[in-house]
Write an enzyme that holds these catalytic residues in place. Structure first.
Site, short mmCIF file in Angstrom:
data_model
loop_
_atom_site.label_atom_id
_atom_site.label_comp_id
_atom_site.label_asym_id
_atom_site.label_seq_id
_atom_site.Cartn_x
_atom_site.Cartn_y
_atom_site.Cartn_z
N GLU A 196 1.36 14.77 -5.76
CA GLU A 196 0.44 14.52 -4.64
C GLU A 196 -0.61 15.64 -4.61
OE1 GLU A 196 -0.46 12.33 -2.16
OE2 GLU A 196 -1.85 13.93 -1.59
N ARG A 202 1.35 5.84 11.70
CA ARG A 202 1.35 6.04 10.24
C ARG A 202 2.24 7.21 9.84
NH1 ARG A 202 -3.60 3.29 8.30
NH2 ARG A 202 -3.10 4.06 6.25
N TYR A 247 -3.19 -1.36 20.15
CA TYR A 247 -1.77 -1.69 20.30
C TYR A 247 -1.00 -0.39 20.49
CZ TYR A 247 -2.16 -0.79 15.24
OH TYR A 247 -2.44 -0.25 14.00
N ASP A 294 -3.58 0.58 -2.79
CA ASP A 294 -5.04 0.54 -2.68
C ASP A 294 -5.74 0.85 -4.00
OD1 ASP A 294 -4.95 -0.15 -0.05
OD2 ASP A 294 -6.03 1.60 0.71
C1 LIG Z 1 -9.00 1.36 9.51
C2 LIG Z 1 -7.84 0.91 8.68
C3 LIG Z 1 -6.80 0.26 9.31
C4 LIG Z 1 -5.71 -0.20 8.55
N1 LIG Z 1 -4.72 -0.85 9.19
C5 LIG Z 1 -3.69 -1.34 8.48
C6 LIG Z 1 -2.63 -2.03 9.13
O1 LIG Z 1 -2.62 -2.19 10.36
N2 LIG Z 1 -1.62 -2.53 8.35
C7 LIG Z 1 -1.59 -2.35 6.99
O2 LIG Z 1 -0.64 -2.82 6.34
N3 LIG Z 1 -2.58 -1.67 6.35
C8 LIG Z 1 -3.62 -1.16 7.05
N4 LIG Z 1 -4.61 -0.49 6.42
C9 LIG Z 1 -4.53 -0.30 4.96
C10 LIG Z 1 -3.58 0.83 4.58
O3 LIG Z 1 -3.89 2.00 5.29
C11 LIG Z 1 -3.69 1.11 3.08
O4 LIG Z 1 -3.63 -0.11 2.38
C12 LIG Z 1 -2.53 2.00 2.62
O5 LIG Z 1 -2.57 3.23 3.28
C13 LIG Z 1 -2.63 2.22 1.12
O6 LIG Z 1 -1.63 3.12 0.72
P1 LIG Z 1 -1.71 3.78 -0.75
O7 LIG Z 1 -0.48 4.62 -0.85
O8 LIG Z 1 -1.99 2.75 -1.75
O9 LIG Z 1 -3.00 4.71 -0.72
P2 LIG Z 1 -3.33 6.07 0.19
O10 LIG Z 1 -2.68 5.92 1.49
O11 LIG Z 1 -4.77 6.21 0.08
O12 LIG Z 1 -2.57 7.19 -0.62
C14 LIG Z 1 -3.10 7.75 -1.81
C15 LIG Z 1 -2.50 9.15 -1.98
O13 LIG Z 1 -2.88 9.64 -3.26
C16 LIG Z 1 -3.27 10.99 -3.14
N5 LIG Z 1 -4.19 11.27 -4.28
C17 LIG Z 1 -5.49 10.89 -4.40
N6 LIG Z 1 -5.96 11.27 -5.58
C18 LIG Z 1 -4.94 11.90 -6.23
C19 LIG Z 1 -4.83 12.49 -7.52
N7 LIG Z 1 -5.86 12.53 -8.39
N8 LIG Z 1 -3.64 13.03 -7.88
C20 LIG Z 1 -2.57 13.01 -7.02
N9 LIG Z 1 -2.64 12.45 -5.78
C21 LIG Z 1 -3.81 11.89 -5.41
C22 LIG Z 1 -3.92 11.07 -1.78
O14 LIG Z 1 -3.95 12.40 -1.29
C23 LIG Z 1 -3.00 10.16 -0.96
O15 LIG Z 1 -1.91 10.86 -0.43
C24 LIG Z 1 -5.69 -0.01 7.15
C25 LIG Z 1 -6.73 0.66 6.52
C26 LIG Z 1 -7.80 1.13 7.28
C27 LIG Z 1 -8.93 1.83 6.57
#
Ligand SMILES: Cc1cc2nc3c(=O)[nH]c(=O)nc-3n(C[C@H](O)[C@H](O)[C@H](O)COP(=O)(O)OP(=O)(O)OC[C@H]3O[C@@H](n4cnc5c(N)ncnc54)[C@H](O)[C@@H]3O)c2cc1C
Length: 390
Positions: A34, A108, A217, A294
């Protein structure tokens, strides 16, 4: 456990930690790197549909989260200009029975903290903070991850769970940078005593306005109210901790219904997220490297499904590896299984956003259609999303 090189997971967000748990539960050693100096999530709420709650059950995380989760009873939709009620999506006991899992609202940090605790309890998971992926190389029998400090890590496979602005994705598949949508999401948390009492009830309020919408909510067992305001904006820095301005939000919602204006006047402090999108990718893996969450399929937050999809990815990825026994074949099969569903969700979410933000005569036509749609039919539109994994 047999001596195996670990699967490296780049990114310790919701998707990365879920993948680590799922893979380790199937007997694979996992190393999570991370970039941030500590594992953390920003202060805001998140909705988890029954599909997401079911994945947390499969990951052994649901019991850790349940004490602070809110079981939502409905999503009530309002016209944000007139304040009139348009429709309600029923989510109470009957929906829970229909989908076999609850619809939750959580903080979160509580979700991320529960995933982290579960990871810490598993011997096969190694967690490393302050380590960022800078380069990657897939060789015929493994992966080499170059970190920002110049050190190389070796693994049997690599899962890129590094979010919407994924460094790894752009190396794996050039010209896949995410695009700014021209909208931002500002969020605030209110202590329950400061919030309008009707809004602390276990329901989502969704207010539709021209070029904007507001969602609220309760979270943290009802002790806080989460508010999100999504509107047209040109703030596009690639980070999720920008500060939003109280005045800016109040000005943009000046013509909203009184109840809504009063709500957004309370917080004083907001945090801002820029919204980015990416067209569905034709492939998620290249050799022994694959994408998750994502990084693979950023979903606009108009269906509240991004995190739930990342959890589904994690469980599917580990199932695929257990079934195939071979990383190369497993990554391919996982991508083939997941891409049609995530692409459909990305498209549906984008369409929802257009409908939410309609103005003029189209807004009136939308309101009429919503008022005339029976609740059961409204809910049935989401069956394909919420029934996943049943
Ligand atoms: C306004 C908003 C509201 C939302 N509401 C909802 C909801 O109600 N319900 C829902 O299901 N989803 C919701 N989402 C979507 C949800 O937040 C994301 O889909 C989810 O957080 C994605 O998780 P992830 O682990 O894929 O990515 P992230 O949460 O972006 O995690 C990526 C991680 O990788 C790390 N990282 C980045 N680059 C590197 C690197 N080069 N090397 C090592 N580590 C790195 C970052 O620091 C981070 O910790 C919402 C999104 C937004 C913007």
């Amino acid at each position: 456990m047999k001596e195996r090189r670990p699967i490296i997971v780049a990114g310790g967000g919701i998707g990365g930690l879920a993948a680590a748990i799922a893979l380790a539960d199937k007997g694979w050693p996992v190393e999570v790197i991370e970039r941030a100096s500590e594992f953390r999530e920003i202060g805001a709420g998140i909705q988890l549909g029954p599909n997401g709650a079911r994945m947390l059950e499969a990951l052994g995380v649901a019991p850790l989260l349940a004490p602070s989760a809110i079981r939502l009873t409905e999503i009530a939709v309002y016209d944000g200009l007139s304040g009139s009620h348009l429709a309600s999506l029923p989510l109470g006991a009957s929906a829970e029975e229909r989908y076999g899992a609850p619809y939750w609202a959580v903080h979160r940090a509580d979700l991320h903290g529960a995933l982290l605790r579960r990871c810490e309890d598993i011997d096969g998971v190694r967690l490393r903070t302050g380590v960022a992926l800078a380069r990657l190389q897939s060789t015929p029998d493994g992966v080499i991850v170059g970190t920002e400090t110049g050190k190389n890590l070796q693994g049997a496979g690599l899962v890129l769970a590094d979010g919407v602005w994924s460094t790894g994705r752009c190396q794996l598949f050039p010209r896949t940078e995410a695009r700014f949508l021209g909208k931002t999401a500002s969020r605030a948390l209110l202590a329950a005593p400061d919030a309008p009492p009707s809004m602390i009830e276990p329901r989502v309020g969704l207010w539709l306005l021209p070029h904007a919408h507001v969602v609220h909510y309760p979270v943290k067992a009802g002790s806080q109210l989460n508010i999100v305001v999504i509107l047209k904006d040109d703030w596009m820095e690639q980070r999720w901790d920008g500060s939003g301005e109280q005045v800016f939000i109040e000005e943009r919602l000046a013509s909203a219904a009184p109840a809504l204006r009063e709500l957004v006047a309370i917080p004083g402090q907001w945090g801002r997220w820029p919204l980015y999108e990416l067209d569905p990718l034709k492939r998620w893996s290249n050799g022994l490297v694959t994408l998750l969450g994502d990084a693979a399929h950023p979903v606009l937050p108009f269906l509240a499904q991004g995190a739930s999809l990342a959890l589904e990815d994690a469980v599917t990825l580990a199932d695929s590896l257990a079934r195939q026994g071979d990383v190369l074949a497993a990554w391919q099969s996982y991508g083939n299984q997941r891409r049609p569903r995530t692409a459909r969700l990305q498209a549906t979410s984008k369409r929802n956003g257009r409908i939410y933000h309609l103005s003029g005569p189209s807004r009136l036509a939308r309101n009429l259609a919503m008022r005339n749609l029976p609740a059961a039919r409204l809910l049935a539109q989401y069956d394909w999303i919420y029934e996943f994994g049943r």
